[in-house]
Design a protein around this motif. Structure first.
Motif, PDB file in Angstrom:
ATOM      1  N   HIS A 102       0.836  -1.196   0.000  1.00 16.51           N
ATOM      2  CA  HIS A 102       0.000   0.000   0.000  1.00 16.51           C
ATOM      3  C   HIS A 102       0.877   1.254   0.000  1.00 16.51           C
ATOM      4  CE1 HIS A 102      -3.424   2.539   1.065  1.00 16.51           C
ATOM      5  NE2 HIS A 102      -2.682   3.080   2.008  1.00 16.51           N
ATOM      6  N   PHE A 103       0.578   2.201  -0.915  1.00 19.49           N
ATOM      7  CA  PHE A 103       1.202   3.525  -0.914  1.00 19.49           C
ATOM      8  C   PHE A 103       0.365   4.445  -0.047  1.00 19.49           C
ATOM      9  CE2 PHE A 103       3.096   3.365  -5.451  1.00 19.49           C
ATOM     10  CZ  PHE A 103       4.389   3.267  -4.974  1.00 19.49           C
ATOM     11  N   ASP A 104       1.013   5.326   0.717  1.00 17.32           N
ATOM     12  CA  ASP A 104       0.276   6.310   1.491  1.00 17.32           C
ATOM     13  C   ASP A 104       1.141   7.550   1.697  1.00 17.32           C
ATOM     14  OD1 ASP A 104      -1.914   7.287   2.868  1.00 17.32           O
ATOM     15  OD2 ASP A 104      -1.380   6.326   4.752  1.00 17.32           O
ATOM     16  N   GLY A 105       0.512   8.685   1.929  1.00 24.79           N
ATOM     17  CA  GLY A 105       1.207   9.912   2.291  1.00 24.79           C
ATOM     18  C   GLY A 105       2.188  10.421   1.259  1.00 24.79           C
ATOM     19  N   ILE A 106       1.907  10.200  -0.011  1.00 27.57           N
ATOM     20  CA  ILE A 106       2.829  10.603  -1.065  1.00 27.57           C
ATOM     21  C   ILE A 106       2.761  12.121  -1.234  1.00 27.57           C
ATOM     22  CG2 ILE A 106       3.381  10.388  -3.505  1.00 27.57           C
ATOM     23  CD1 ILE A 106       1.851   7.616  -3.270  1.00 27.57           C
ATOM     24  N   ILE A 107       3.930  12.762  -1.122  1.00 35.25           N
ATOM     25  CA  ILE A 107       3.980  14.210  -1.283  1.00 35.25           C
ATOM     26  C   ILE A 107       5.356  14.604  -1.799  1.00 35.25           C
ATOM     27  CG2 ILE A 107       4.706  14.728   1.091  1.00 35.25           C
ATOM     28  CD1 ILE A 107       2.413  17.068   0.683  1.00 35.25           C
ATOM     29  N   THR A 151      -3.527   2.282  -3.390  1.00 38.87           N
ATOM     30  CA  THR A 151      -3.433   3.623  -2.821  1.00 38.87           C
ATOM     31  C   THR A 151      -4.809   4.261  -2.867  1.00 38.87           C
ATOM     32  OG1 THR A 151      -2.122   5.651  -2.776  1.00 38.87           O
ATOM     33  CG2 THR A 151      -2.858   4.863  -4.949  1.00 38.87           C
ATOM     34  N   MET A 152      -4.941   5.378  -2.213  1.00 33.83           N
ATOM     35  CA  MET A 152      -6.183   6.147  -2.275  1.00 33.83           C
ATOM     36  C   MET A 152      -5.852   7.547  -2.762  1.00 33.83           C
ATOM     37  SD  MET A 152      -8.416   4.994   0.998  1.00 33.83           S
ATOM     38  CE  MET A 152      -7.142   4.660   2.185  1.00 33.83           C
ATOM     39  N   MET A 173      -5.225  13.634  -8.453  1.00 35.94           N
ATOM     40  CA  MET A 173      -4.421  12.482  -8.022  1.00 35.94           C
ATOM     41  C   MET A 173      -4.986  11.183  -8.583  1.00 35.94           C
ATOM     42  SD  MET A 173      -1.756  13.443  -6.529  1.00 35.94           S
ATOM     43  CE  MET A 173      -1.186  11.823  -6.061  1.00 35.94           C
ATOM     44  N   LYS A 174      -6.295  11.092  -8.653  1.00 36.95           N
ATOM     45  CA  LYS A 174      -6.918   9.906  -9.237  1.00 36.95           C
ATOM     46  C   LYS A 174      -6.418   9.717 -10.671  1.00 36.95           C
ATOM     47  CE  LYS A 174     -11.519   8.258 -10.495  1.00 36.95           C
ATOM     48  NZ  LYS A 174     -12.945   8.590 -10.440  1.00 36.95           N
ATOM     49  N   LEU A 204     -10.322   4.361  -4.390  1.00 28.46           N
ATOM     50  CA  LEU A 204      -9.304   3.367  -4.102  1.00 28.46           C
ATOM     51  C   LEU A 204      -8.807   2.822  -5.434  1.00 28.46           C
ATOM     52  CD1 LEU A 204      -7.845   1.563  -1.998  1.00 28.46           C
ATOM     53  CD2 LEU A 204      -9.804   0.013  -2.157  1.00 28.46           C
ATOM     54  N   LEU A 205      -7.487   2.845  -5.630  1.00 23.82           N
ATOM     55  CA  LEU A 205      -6.900   2.401  -6.883  1.00 23.82           C
ATOM     56  C   LEU A 205      -5.876   1.312  -6.613  1.00 23.82           C
ATOM     57  CD1 LEU A 205      -6.917   5.855  -6.959  1.00 23.82           C
ATOM     58  CD2 LEU A 205      -6.789   5.233  -9.357  1.00 23.82           C
ATOM     59  N   GLY A 206      -5.662   0.421  -7.568  1.00 17.32           N
ATOM     60  CA  GLY A 206      -4.681  -0.631  -7.409  1.00 17.32           C
ATOM     61  C   GLY A 206      -4.168  -1.114  -8.741  1.00 17.32           C
ATOM     62  N   LYS A 207      -3.054  -1.864  -8.709  1.00 17.63           N
ATOM     63  CA  LYS A 207      -2.541  -2.465  -9.936  1.00 17.63           C
ATOM     64  C   LYS A 207      -1.717  -3.684  -9.590  1.00 17.63           C
ATOM     65  CE  LYS A 207       1.791  -0.180 -11.170  1.00 17.63           C
ATOM     66  NZ  LYS A 207       2.388   0.756 -12.111  1.00 17.63           N
TER      67      LYS A 207
END
Length: 129
Positions: free
Chosen positions: A61-66, A99-100, A106-107, A124-127
């Motif tokens: 899971h990706f989170d907090g990407i900045i 990720t969300m 961002m989507k 919610l997105l995934g690959k």
């Protein structure tokens, strides 16, 4: 570009990016020395993200990407950074990454990176990796 583990002393800098881009300060526990990463180059810090390698043998899971709003070529560096984090997950044996996205921009960014929308109202997105 160098990728290194996040450390708690990075919080002030990364938090300042959040203020500029969202108007909010992230919770102190959004980033963790166990699963968060920093991208940096000669200019300094470029981006930060959490790559959470879950207990599931298949799902990360990706989170907090900045990204640093002042970094030159920020978009290109963030793209390379996320690609490297995807590789870390793949190399660790994970098969999917999720990720969300909080907004349509961002989507679309993730959809351009081949993520599929799983649940639209939650974004919610995934690959597959």
């Amino acid at each position: 570009m160098n990728i290194r583990p996040y450390n708690n002393s990075d919080y002030a800098k990364v938090g300042s990016w959040w203020v500029v881009q969202t108007g909010e300060v992230p919770s102190y526990d959004v980033y963790n020395e166990k699963w968060s990463w920093i991208a940096e180059n000669d200019e300094g810090l470029i981006a930060c993200a959490s790559l959470i390698l879950t207990n599931s043998p298949e799902v990360a899971h990706f989170d907090g990407i900045i990204g640093n709003p002042e970094a030159s070529n920020r978009k290109e560096y963030v793209q390379m950074f996320l690609n490297e984090l995807e590789n870390k997950a793949r190399d660790a044996g994970y098969k999917k990454i999720y990720t969300m996205a909080e907004n349509n921009k961002m989507k679309q960014y993730y959809q351009d990176k081949k993520f599929n929308v799983i649940k639209d109202n939650l974004c919610l997105l995934g690959k597959d990796l």
